[in-house]
Scaffold this motif. Structure first.
Motif, PDB file in Angstrom:
ATOM      1  N   LEU A 236      36.063  41.875  32.343  1.00  0.00           N
ATOM      2  CA  LEU A 236      37.068  42.862  31.959  1.00  0.00           C
ATOM      3  C   LEU A 236      37.404  43.841  33.086  1.00  0.00           C
ATOM      4  O   LEU A 236      38.571  44.141  33.330  1.00  0.00           O
ATOM      5  CB  LEU A 236      36.584  43.616  30.722  1.00  0.00           C
ATOM      6  CG  LEU A 236      37.511  44.669  30.130  1.00  0.00           C
ATOM      7  CD1 LEU A 236      38.884  44.093  29.822  1.00  0.00           C
ATOM      8  CD2 LEU A 236      36.891  45.271  28.865  1.00  0.00           C
ATOM      9  N   ALA A 237      36.383  44.362  33.749  1.00  0.00           N
ATOM     10  CA  ALA A 237      36.621  45.342  34.813  1.00  0.00           C
ATOM     11  C   ALA A 237      37.481  44.735  35.920  1.00  0.00           C
ATOM     12  O   ALA A 237      38.433  45.356  36.409  1.00  0.00           O
ATOM     13  CB  ALA A 237      35.303  45.855  35.376  1.00  0.00           C
ATOM     14  N   ASN A 238      37.155  43.511  36.328  1.00  0.00           N
ATOM     15  CA  ASN A 238      37.931  42.838  37.366  1.00  0.00           C
ATOM     16  C   ASN A 238      39.363  42.580  36.903  1.00  0.00           C
ATOM     17  O   ASN A 238      40.318  42.789  37.661  1.00  0.00           O
ATOM     18  CB  ASN A 238      37.263  41.525  37.759  1.00  0.00           C
ATOM     19  CG  ASN A 238      38.083  40.741  38.766  1.00  0.00           C
ATOM     20  OD1 ASN A 238      38.946  39.944  38.384  1.00  0.00           O
ATOM     21  ND2 ASN A 238      37.832  40.957  40.042  1.00  0.00           N
ATOM     22  N   ALA A 239      39.525  42.125  35.652  1.00  0.00           N
ATOM     23  CA  ALA A 239      40.866  41.835  35.138  1.00  0.00           C
ATOM     24  C   ALA A 239      41.730  43.091  35.139  1.00  0.00           C
ATOM     25  O   ALA A 239      42.918  43.046  35.505  1.00  0.00           O
ATOM     26  CB  ALA A 239      40.764  41.248  33.729  1.00  0.00           C
ATOM     27  N   ARG A 240      41.154  44.220  34.749  1.00  0.00           N
ATOM     28  CA  ARG A 240      41.917  45.475  34.787  1.00  0.00           C
ATOM     29  C   ARG A 240      42.295  45.832  36.221  1.00  0.00           C
ATOM     30  O   ARG A 240      43.440  46.219  36.507  1.00  0.00           O
ATOM     31  CB  ARG A 240      41.103  46.608  34.169  1.00  0.00           C
ATOM     32  CG  ARG A 240      41.022  46.540  32.657  1.00  0.00           C
ATOM     33  CD  ARG A 240      40.740  47.907  32.066  1.00  0.00           C
ATOM     34  NE  ARG A 240      40.468  47.780  30.643  1.00  0.00           N
ATOM     35  CZ  ARG A 240      39.363  48.167  30.051  1.00  0.00           C
ATOM     36  NH1 ARG A 240      38.392  48.719  30.765  1.00  0.00           N
ATOM     37  NH2 ARG A 240      39.196  48.022  28.750  1.00  0.00           N
TER      38      ARG A 240
ATOM     39  N   TYR B  63      37.812  50.294  38.483  1.00  0.00           N
ATOM     40  CA  TYR B  63      36.715  50.020  37.558  1.00  0.00           C
ATOM     41  C   TYR B  63      35.592  49.314  38.314  1.00  0.00           C
ATOM     42  O   TYR B  63      35.838  48.426  39.127  1.00  0.00           O
ATOM     43  CB  TYR B  63      37.196  49.137  36.400  1.00  0.00           C
ATOM     44  CG  TYR B  63      38.140  49.847  35.462  1.00  0.00           C
ATOM     45  CD1 TYR B  63      37.672  50.531  34.346  1.00  0.00           C
ATOM     46  CD2 TYR B  63      39.520  49.846  35.695  1.00  0.00           C
ATOM     47  CE1 TYR B  63      38.541  51.195  33.489  1.00  0.00           C
ATOM     48  CE2 TYR B  63      40.404  50.507  34.849  1.00  0.00           C
ATOM     49  CZ  TYR B  63      39.907  51.179  33.745  1.00  0.00           C
ATOM     50  OH  TYR B  63      40.770  51.845  32.914  1.00  0.00           O
ATOM     51  N   ASP B  64      34.376  49.723  38.049  1.00  0.00           N
ATOM     52  CA  ASP B  64      33.222  49.161  38.746  1.00  0.00           C
ATOM     53  C   ASP B  64      32.887  47.792  38.161  1.00  0.00           C
ATOM     54  O   ASP B  64      32.464  47.678  37.008  1.00  0.00           O
ATOM     55  CB  ASP B  64      32.022  50.103  38.608  1.00  0.00           C
ATOM     56  CG  ASP B  64      30.867  49.716  39.517  1.00  0.00           C
ATOM     57  OD1 ASP B  64      30.732  48.517  39.837  1.00  0.00           O
ATOM     58  OD2 ASP B  64      30.099  50.609  39.905  1.00  0.00           O
ATOM     59  N   GLU B  65      33.062  46.761  38.966  1.00  0.00           N
ATOM     60  CA  GLU B  65      32.875  45.392  38.477  1.00  0.00           C
ATOM     61  C   GLU B  65      31.410  45.011  38.325  1.00  0.00           C
ATOM     62  O   GLU B  65      31.097  43.921  37.819  1.00  0.00           O
ATOM     63  CB  GLU B  65      33.633  44.426  39.390  1.00  0.00           C
ATOM     64  CG  GLU B  65      35.137  44.670  39.325  1.00  0.00           C
ATOM     65  CD  GLU B  65      35.957  43.830  40.289  1.00  0.00           C
ATOM     66  OE1 GLU B  65      35.437  42.788  40.759  1.00  0.00           O
ATOM     67  OE2 GLU B  65      37.106  44.213  40.572  1.00  0.00           O
ATOM     68  N   ASN B  66      30.502  45.896  38.731  1.00  0.00           N
ATOM     69  CA  ASN B  66      29.082  45.689  38.439  1.00  0.00           C
ATOM     70  C   ASN B  66      28.782  45.929  36.959  1.00  0.00           C
ATOM     71  O   ASN B  66      27.740  45.483  36.471  1.00  0.00           O
ATOM     72  CB  ASN B  66      28.218  46.620  39.289  1.00  0.00           C
ATOM     73  CG  ASN B  66      28.210  46.217  40.756  1.00  0.00           C
ATOM     74  OD1 ASN B  66      27.923  45.070  41.092  1.00  0.00           O
ATOM     75  ND2 ASN B  66      28.554  47.138  41.632  1.00  0.00           N
TER      76      ASN B  66
END
Length: 279
Positions: free
Chosen positions: A69-73, A162-165
C-alpha cells in the motif's frame, strides 16, 4: 484554481472500485484528477479501471507488480499534478462536497498541514467513527487520522513520502507523525465527508501479532524523538508505571480493609442473630 490529485490504490478490490470512483466523479469541486494504482491485483481491477478511463479523462491508471500500500500511494503521488493530495482506498467513499470544504479550510488558514473530516462506517459495522480529537499527544497514543485527508504534495515530498518499510500496516500513522511532529496545524471539519467500509477480513484485522509488533517497534525507533517528547523517556514511563502500581496497591489494601470491617461487623451481627433465632 488549485488542482487536487485523488490517489486510489487498489489490490483485489475490483468489486468496490466503482463506488469509490463514483464518489470522486460526483465532487462539487471539479478541478481534480484521479490516479488509480493497480498494485498487482489478481481480480478484474484493470477492466473496471478502463471503463472509468473512457468515462472521464480526469481518471488515470497505473499498473505495477504488488509492492504494498505505501509503495502504491507513493507511485500515484509521484505522478500527481495536483498541489493537494487526497488518498482514497478502493473500498471507501467520500461525500460530494468533501474536497471543496477541505480546500476552503486551507484557503482560510495557510498554517494548516492536514484537513480531514468526520467519518462514518458502513458494511460489517455501521455508525459514526469516533476518533480522539487531534493533539500530538493523542497521535503518540494511536492513529487518530484516517488516510483520506488532504495535504500538500510538497509536504509529502519533504518527508520522503509514505515509508515503505511499514509493509504490514500502520503506514498512515507513521506518515502523520512524520508530517506533523515538527509543527503545522490540523483541522477536522464538522462534516461527515468520509465513509469507511468495514470488513471482516480487513488488512488491519488480518495483521498478525508479529507483524503488529514489527510495525510498533519500527515506529518507536524511527520516531523515538517524537514519542519521548510527547510521553517522556522510558525512565519517566517506568516511574509513572510504579506510581500507578503503588496507587492501585494502596487502593486494594484500603478496599480489603473496608471489606474486612464489613464482614466482621455486618456478617458477624447477622450470624449472631441467626444463632439467636435457632436457639
Amino acid at each position: 484554481m488549485v488542482k487536487v490529485s485523488v490517489i486510489v490504490p487498489c489490490y483485489n478490490h475490483a468489486q468496490f472500485l466503482d463506488e469509490a470512483l463514483q464518489s470522486v466523479l460526483e465532487q462539487n469541486y471539479t478541478h481534480w484528477e484521479c490516479i488509480i494504482v493497480n498494485d498487482g491485483s489478481l481480480d478484474h481491477t484493470e477492466q473496471v479501471a478502463n471503463v472509468w478511463l473512457e468515462k472521464d479523462t480526469r481518471f488515470k491508471y497505473v499498473h505495477q507488480d504488488n509492492k504494498g500500500l505505501a509503495n502504491a500511494r507513493n507511485v500515484g503521488i509521484s505522478r500527481a499534478q495536483g498541489e493537494f493530495i487526497l488518498p482514497l482506498d478502493a473500498d471507501d467513499k467520500i461525500s460530494k462536497d468533501y474536497v471543496a470544504l477541505a480546500l476552503e479550510a486551507f484557503r482560510k488558514n495557510d498554517s494548516l498541514k492536514v484537513v480531514y473530516c468526520k467519518a462514518e462506517k458502513f458494511g460489517a459495522e455501521t455508525g459514526l467513527w469516533e476518533l480522539k480529537p487531534f493533539t500530538l499527544f493523542n497521535l503518540s497514543q494511536e492513529n487518530i487520522i484516517f488516510c483520506t485527508a488532504l495535504y500538500r504534495k510538497k509536504d509529502w515530498e519533504a518527508i520522503g513520502g509514505y515509508d515503505e518499510n511499514m509493509r504490514y500496516g500502520c503506514e498512515d500513522w507513521e506518515f502523520w507523525i512524520a508530517l506533523l511532529k515538527q509543527g503545522g496545524n490540523v483541522k477536522q471539519l464538522e462534516h461527515v465527508g468520509f465513509y469507511y467500509r468495514t470488513q471482516q477480513n480487513s488488512m488491519l484485522n488480518n495483521m498478525s501479532n508479529a507483524h503488529y509488533k514489527y510495525s510498533l517497534d519500527y515506529l518507536s525507533i524511527k520516531h523515538a524523538d517524537f514519542f519521548v517528547e510527547q510521553q517522556g523517556s522510558f525512565f519517566e514511563l517506568r516511574a509513572k508505571i510504579e506510581q500507578v502500581k503503588k496507587k492501585e496497591l494502596n487502593k486494594l489494601k484500603s478496599e480489603k480493609y473496608i471489606i474486612d470491617v464489613f464482614c466482621k461487623r455486618f456478617l458477624g451481627f447477622t450470624l449472631f442473630g441467626l444463632y439467636k433465632v435457632n436457639d
